[in-house]
Design a protein around this motif. Structure first.
Motif, PDB file in Angstrom:
ATOM      1  N   ASP A   1      -4.719  -3.170  -5.062  1.00  0.00           N
ATOM      2  CA  ASP A   1      -3.885  -3.399  -3.861  1.00  0.00           C
ATOM      3  C   ASP A   1      -4.211  -4.479  -2.781  1.00  0.00           C
ATOM      4  OD1 ASP A   1      -2.058  -3.124  -1.715  1.00  0.00           O
ATOM      5  OD2 ASP A   1      -2.928  -1.207  -1.054  1.00  0.00           O
ATOM      6  N   THR A   2      -3.723  -5.519  -2.814  1.00  0.00           N
ATOM      7  CA  THR A   2      -4.308  -6.823  -2.143  1.00  0.00           C
ATOM      8  C   THR A   2      -4.003  -6.805  -0.894  1.00  0.00           C
ATOM      9  OG1 THR A   2      -2.899  -8.461  -2.629  1.00  0.00           O
ATOM     10  CG2 THR A   2      -4.583  -8.238  -4.353  1.00  0.00           C
TER      11      THR A   2
ATOM     12  N   SER B   1       1.019  -1.371  -0.026  1.00  0.00           N
ATOM     13  CA  SER B   1       0.049   0.030  -0.081  1.00  0.00           C
ATOM     14  C   SER B   1       0.810   1.263   0.125  1.00  0.00           C
ATOM     15  CB  SER B   1      -0.831   0.068   1.217  1.00  0.00           C
ATOM     16  OG  SER B   1      -1.678  -1.102   1.194  1.00  0.00           O
TER      17      SER B   1
ATOM     18  N   THR C   1      -3.990  -3.527   4.784  1.00  0.00           N
ATOM     19  CA  THR C   1      -5.095  -3.582   4.116  1.00  0.00           C
ATOM     20  C   THR C   1      -6.113  -4.651   4.397  1.00  0.00           C
ATOM     21  OG1 THR C   1      -3.932  -2.533   2.240  1.00  0.00           O
ATOM     22  CG2 THR C   1      -5.830  -3.475   1.705  1.00  0.00           C
TER      23      THR C   1
HETATM   24 MG    MG Z   1      -1.608  -2.770   2.390  1.00  0.00          MG
END
Ligand code: MG
Ligand code: GTP
Length: 201
Positions: free
Chosen positions: A61-62, A20, A38
Protein backbone atom coordinates in the motif's frame (compact mmCIF):
# COMPACT_ATOMS: atom_id res chain seq x y z
CA UNK A 1 -4.93 -28.44 2.12
CA UNK A 2 -4.05 -26.27 -0.84
CA UNK A 3 -0.77 -24.40 -0.89
CA UNK A 4 -1.47 -20.68 -1.42
CA UNK A 5 -0.18 -19.07 -4.56
CA UNK A 6 1.63 -15.87 -3.59
CA UNK A 7 0.82 -12.78 -5.58
CA UNK A 8 2.48 -9.43 -5.12
CA UNK A 9 -0.01 -6.57 -5.56
CA UNK A 10 0.76 -2.84 -5.44
CA UNK A 11 -1.76 -0.08 -4.72
CA UNK A 12 -1.17 3.24 -6.45
CA UNK A 13 -3.09 6.50 -6.67
CA UNK A 14 -3.22 10.14 -5.62
CA UNK A 15 -3.06 11.01 -1.91
CA UNK A 16 -6.30 10.53 0.06
CA UNK A 17 -8.21 8.59 -2.61
CA UNK A 18 -8.59 5.74 -0.10
CA UNK A 19 -5.88 3.20 -0.95
CA UNK A 20 -5.23 2.31 2.70
CA UNK A 21 -8.96 2.30 3.41
CA UNK A 22 -9.69 -0.14 0.59
CA UNK A 23 -6.99 -2.48 1.91
CA UNK A 24 -8.22 -2.11 5.51
CA UNK A 25 -11.71 -3.07 4.33
CA UNK A 26 -10.36 -6.09 2.40
CA UNK A 27 -7.97 -7.34 5.10
CA UNK A 28 -9.87 -6.51 8.32
CA UNK A 29 -13.38 -5.61 7.11
CA UNK A 30 -12.98 -2.32 8.94
CA UNK A 31 -13.10 1.42 8.13
CA UNK A 32 -11.62 4.52 9.83
CA UNK A 33 -13.04 8.00 9.12
CA UNK A 34 -9.74 9.74 9.86
CA UNK A 35 -7.12 7.47 8.41
CA UNK A 36 -3.58 8.84 8.64
CA UNK A 37 -1.73 9.40 5.34
CA UNK A 38 0.65 6.54 4.59
CA UNK A 39 4.35 7.31 4.96
CA UNK A 40 6.55 5.38 2.51
CA UNK A 41 4.43 2.24 2.18
CA UNK A 42 2.60 -0.35 4.26
CA UNK A 43 2.67 -4.13 3.79
CA UNK A 44 -0.35 -6.37 4.42
CA UNK A 45 -1.40 -9.85 3.37
CA UNK A 46 -4.75 -11.47 2.75
CA UNK A 47 -5.84 -14.78 1.25
CA UNK A 48 -8.45 -15.04 -1.44
CA UNK A 49 -10.06 -18.43 -2.11
CA UNK A 50 -11.26 -19.18 -5.63
CA UNK A 51 -12.97 -22.39 -6.77
CA UNK A 52 -9.75 -23.90 -8.09
CA UNK A 53 -7.02 -22.19 -6.08
CA UNK A 54 -5.97 -20.19 -3.06
CA UNK A 55 -4.23 -16.87 -3.69
CA UNK A 56 -2.23 -15.14 -0.99
CA UNK A 57 -2.00 -11.44 -1.79
CA UNK A 58 1.12 -9.68 -0.56
CA UNK A 59 -0.06 -6.10 -0.71
CA UNK A 60 2.13 -3.01 -0.90
CA UNK A 61 0.00 0.00 0.00
CA UNK A 62 2.04 2.94 -1.27
CA UNK A 63 1.96 6.57 -0.11
CA UNK A 64 0.16 8.89 -2.51
CA UNK A 65 1.79 12.14 -1.46
CA UNK A 66 3.94 13.49 -4.30
CA UNK A 67 7.14 13.47 -2.23
CA UNK A 68 6.96 9.65 -2.18
CA UNK A 69 6.47 9.22 -5.95
CA UNK A 70 10.08 8.18 -6.57
CA UNK A 71 9.69 5.17 -4.22
CA UNK A 72 6.90 3.63 -6.30
CA UNK A 73 9.09 1.67 -8.77
CA UNK A 74 10.53 -0.33 -5.87
CA UNK A 75 7.03 -1.57 -5.11
CA UNK A 76 5.69 -2.15 -8.62
CA UNK A 77 8.90 -3.54 -10.11
CA UNK A 78 8.07 -7.22 -9.67
CA UNK A 79 4.38 -6.94 -8.89
CA UNK A 80 2.01 -9.36 -10.66
CA UNK A 81 -0.98 -7.12 -10.01
CA UNK A 82 -1.84 -3.51 -9.32
CA UNK A 83 -4.93 -1.62 -8.22
CA UNK A 84 -4.82 1.99 -9.36
CA UNK A 85 -7.29 3.95 -7.29
CA UNK A 86 -9.00 7.32 -7.81
CA UNK A 87 -11.76 9.20 -5.99
CA UNK A 88 -14.99 9.41 -8.06
CA UNK A 89 -15.64 12.89 -6.61
CA UNK A 90 -12.23 14.28 -7.64
CA UNK A 91 -11.33 14.72 -11.33
CA UNK A 92 -7.61 15.32 -10.71
CA UNK A 93 -7.35 11.91 -9.05
CA UNK A 94 -8.60 10.25 -12.25
CA UNK A 95 -5.93 12.07 -14.28
CA UNK A 96 -3.35 10.88 -11.75
CA UNK A 97 -4.67 7.31 -12.05
CA UNK A 98 -4.23 7.45 -15.83
CA UNK A 99 -0.65 8.60 -15.41
CA UNK A 100 0.03 5.69 -13.01
CA UNK A 101 -1.41 3.28 -15.56
CA UNK A 102 0.90 4.70 -18.23
CA UNK A 103 3.90 4.39 -15.92
CA UNK A 104 3.00 0.76 -15.09
CA UNK A 105 2.49 -0.13 -18.73
CA UNK A 106 5.88 1.34 -19.57
CA UNK A 107 7.94 0.21 -16.58
CA UNK A 108 6.33 -2.70 -14.76
CA UNK A 109 6.15 -6.41 -15.59
CA UNK A 110 4.51 -6.62 -19.05
CA UNK A 111 2.04 -9.26 -17.81
CA UNK A 112 0.91 -7.22 -14.81
CA UNK A 113 -2.84 -7.37 -14.13
CA UNK A 114 -4.12 -3.83 -13.56
CA UNK A 115 -7.44 -2.85 -12.02
CA UNK A 116 -8.74 0.71 -12.20
CA UNK A 117 -10.81 1.48 -9.11
CA UNK A 118 -13.10 4.48 -8.56
CA UNK A 119 -13.53 4.73 -4.77
CA UNK A 120 -15.87 6.69 -2.42
CA UNK A 121 -19.12 5.93 -4.27
CA UNK A 122 -20.95 6.17 -0.91
CA UNK A 123 -20.58 9.96 -1.23
CA UNK A 124 -22.76 9.83 -4.37
CA UNK A 125 -25.45 7.83 -2.59
CA UNK A 126 -25.73 10.36 0.22
CA UNK A 127 -26.42 12.99 -2.45
CA UNK A 128 -28.86 10.57 -4.09
CA UNK A 129 -31.23 10.21 -1.15
CA UNK A 130 -31.53 13.97 -0.67
CA UNK A 131 -32.12 14.69 -4.36
CA UNK A 132 -34.74 11.90 -4.55
CA UNK A 133 -36.59 13.62 -1.75
CA UNK A 134 -36.60 16.81 -3.82
CA UNK A 135 -37.70 14.97 -6.95
CA UNK A 136 -40.99 13.94 -5.33
CA UNK A 137 -42.06 17.56 -5.06
CA UNK A 138 -41.09 18.46 -8.64
CA UNK A 139 -43.31 16.23 -10.72
CA UNK A 140 -43.15 18.16 -13.98
CA UNK A 141 -39.46 17.18 -14.33
CA UNK A 142 -40.04 13.68 -15.70
CA UNK A 143 -38.93 14.01 -19.33
CA UNK A 144 -35.91 11.99 -20.43
CA UNK A 145 -33.33 14.78 -20.39
CA UNK A 146 -34.25 15.68 -16.82
CA UNK A 147 -33.80 12.12 -15.53
CA UNK A 148 -30.28 11.87 -16.95
CA UNK A 149 -28.85 15.01 -15.36
CA UNK A 150 -26.30 14.31 -12.63
CA UNK A 151 -28.67 15.77 -10.02
CA UNK A 152 -31.54 13.52 -11.07
CA UNK A 153 -29.40 10.38 -10.84
CA UNK A 154 -28.04 11.39 -7.44
CA UNK A 155 -24.57 11.88 -8.85
CA UNK A 156 -24.25 15.60 -8.17
CA UNK A 157 -20.93 15.03 -6.39
CA UNK A 158 -19.60 12.78 -9.12
CA UNK A 159 -16.61 14.29 -10.94
CA UNK A 160 -15.64 11.22 -13.00
CA UNK A 161 -18.45 9.75 -15.14
CA UNK A 162 -18.62 5.98 -14.80
CA UNK A 163 -18.97 5.36 -18.55
CA UNK A 164 -15.92 7.55 -19.29
CA UNK A 165 -13.76 5.66 -16.78
CA UNK A 166 -15.08 2.32 -18.00
CA UNK A 167 -14.35 3.20 -21.65
CA UNK A 168 -10.82 4.28 -20.74
CA UNK A 169 -10.27 1.03 -18.79
CA UNK A 170 -11.48 -1.07 -21.68
CA UNK A 171 -9.25 0.73 -24.17
CA UNK A 172 -6.21 0.40 -21.87
CA UNK A 173 -6.94 -3.28 -21.09
CA UNK A 174 -7.70 -2.82 -17.39
CA UNK A 175 -10.25 -4.36 -15.06
CA UNK A 176 -12.66 -1.70 -13.82
CA UNK A 177 -14.55 -1.30 -10.53
CA UNK A 178 -16.28 1.30 -8.42
CA UNK A 179 -16.03 0.83 -4.66
CA UNK A 180 -16.70 2.27 -1.26
CA UNK A 181 -14.18 1.43 1.45
CA UNK A 182 -16.68 3.01 3.85
CA UNK A 183 -19.61 0.66 3.12
CA UNK A 184 -17.49 -2.15 1.67
CA UNK A 185 -19.36 -2.11 -1.65
CA UNK A 186 -17.31 -3.65 -4.46
CA UNK A 187 -14.11 -4.11 -2.45
CA UNK A 188 -13.92 -7.92 -2.33
CA UNK A 189 -14.76 -8.05 -6.07
CA UNK A 190 -11.65 -6.03 -6.92
CA UNK A 191 -9.36 -8.60 -5.34
CA UNK A 192 -11.38 -11.63 -6.45
CA UNK A 193 -11.42 -10.55 -10.10
CA UNK A 194 -7.70 -9.75 -9.98
CA UNK A 195 -7.06 -13.18 -8.44
CA UNK A 196 -8.94 -14.87 -11.30
CA UNK A 197 -6.68 -13.11 -13.84
CA UNK A 198 -3.38 -14.14 -12.25
CA UNK A 199 -1.75 -16.73 -14.50
CA UNK A 200 -0.62 -19.86 -12.66
CA UNK A 201 1.69 -22.37 -14.30
MG1 MG B 1 -2.58 5.42 2.58
P1 GTP C 1 -2.29 8.29 1.21
O1 GTP C 1 -1.84 7.23 2.14
O2 GTP C 1 -1.93 9.66 1.69
O3 GTP C 1 -1.85 8.08 -0.19
O4 GTP C 1 -3.94 8.26 1.20
P2 GTP C 1 -4.86 6.97 0.90
O5 GTP C 1 -5.11 6.89 -0.56
O6 GTP C 1 -4.31 5.78 1.56
O7 GTP C 1 -6.25 7.41 1.56
P3 GTP C 1 -6.84 6.92 2.98
O8 GTP C 1 -7.23 5.50 2.90
O9 GTP C 1 -5.90 7.33 4.04
O10 GTP C 1 -8.18 7.78 3.02
C1 GTP C 1 -8.18 9.20 3.00
C2 GTP C 1 -9.46 9.71 3.63
O11 GTP C 1 -10.60 9.33 2.83
C3 GTP C 1 -9.71 9.14 5.05
O12 GTP C 1 -10.27 10.16 5.85
C4 GTP C 1 -10.72 8.04 4.81
O13 GTP C 1 -11.55 7.80 5.92
C5 GTP C 1 -11.52 8.58 3.62
N1 GTP C 1 -12.06 7.50 2.77
C6 GTP C 1 -11.40 6.47 2.23
N2 GTP C 1 -12.21 5.69 1.51
C7 GTP C 1 -13.44 6.23 1.59
C8 GTP C 1 -14.72 5.88 1.04
O14 GTP C 1 -14.92 4.90 0.33
N3 GTP C 1 -15.76 6.73 1.35
C9 GTP C 1 -15.60 7.84 2.11
N4 GTP C 1 -16.70 8.57 2.35
N5 GTP C 1 -14.42 8.20 2.64
C10 GTP C 1 -13.35 7.40 2.38
Amino acid sequence: PQKPFQTKLVLLGEAAVGKSSVVLRFVQNDFQENKEPTIGAAFLTQKCRLEDRLIKFEIWDTAGQERFHSLAPMYYRNAQASAVIYDVTKASSFEKAKSWVKELQRQANPNIVIALVGNKIDLLKEASSSSNANAETEEEDDDETATTTPEATGDSLRAVPKDEAEAYAKEAGLLFFETSAKTGEGVVEVFTEIAKKIPID
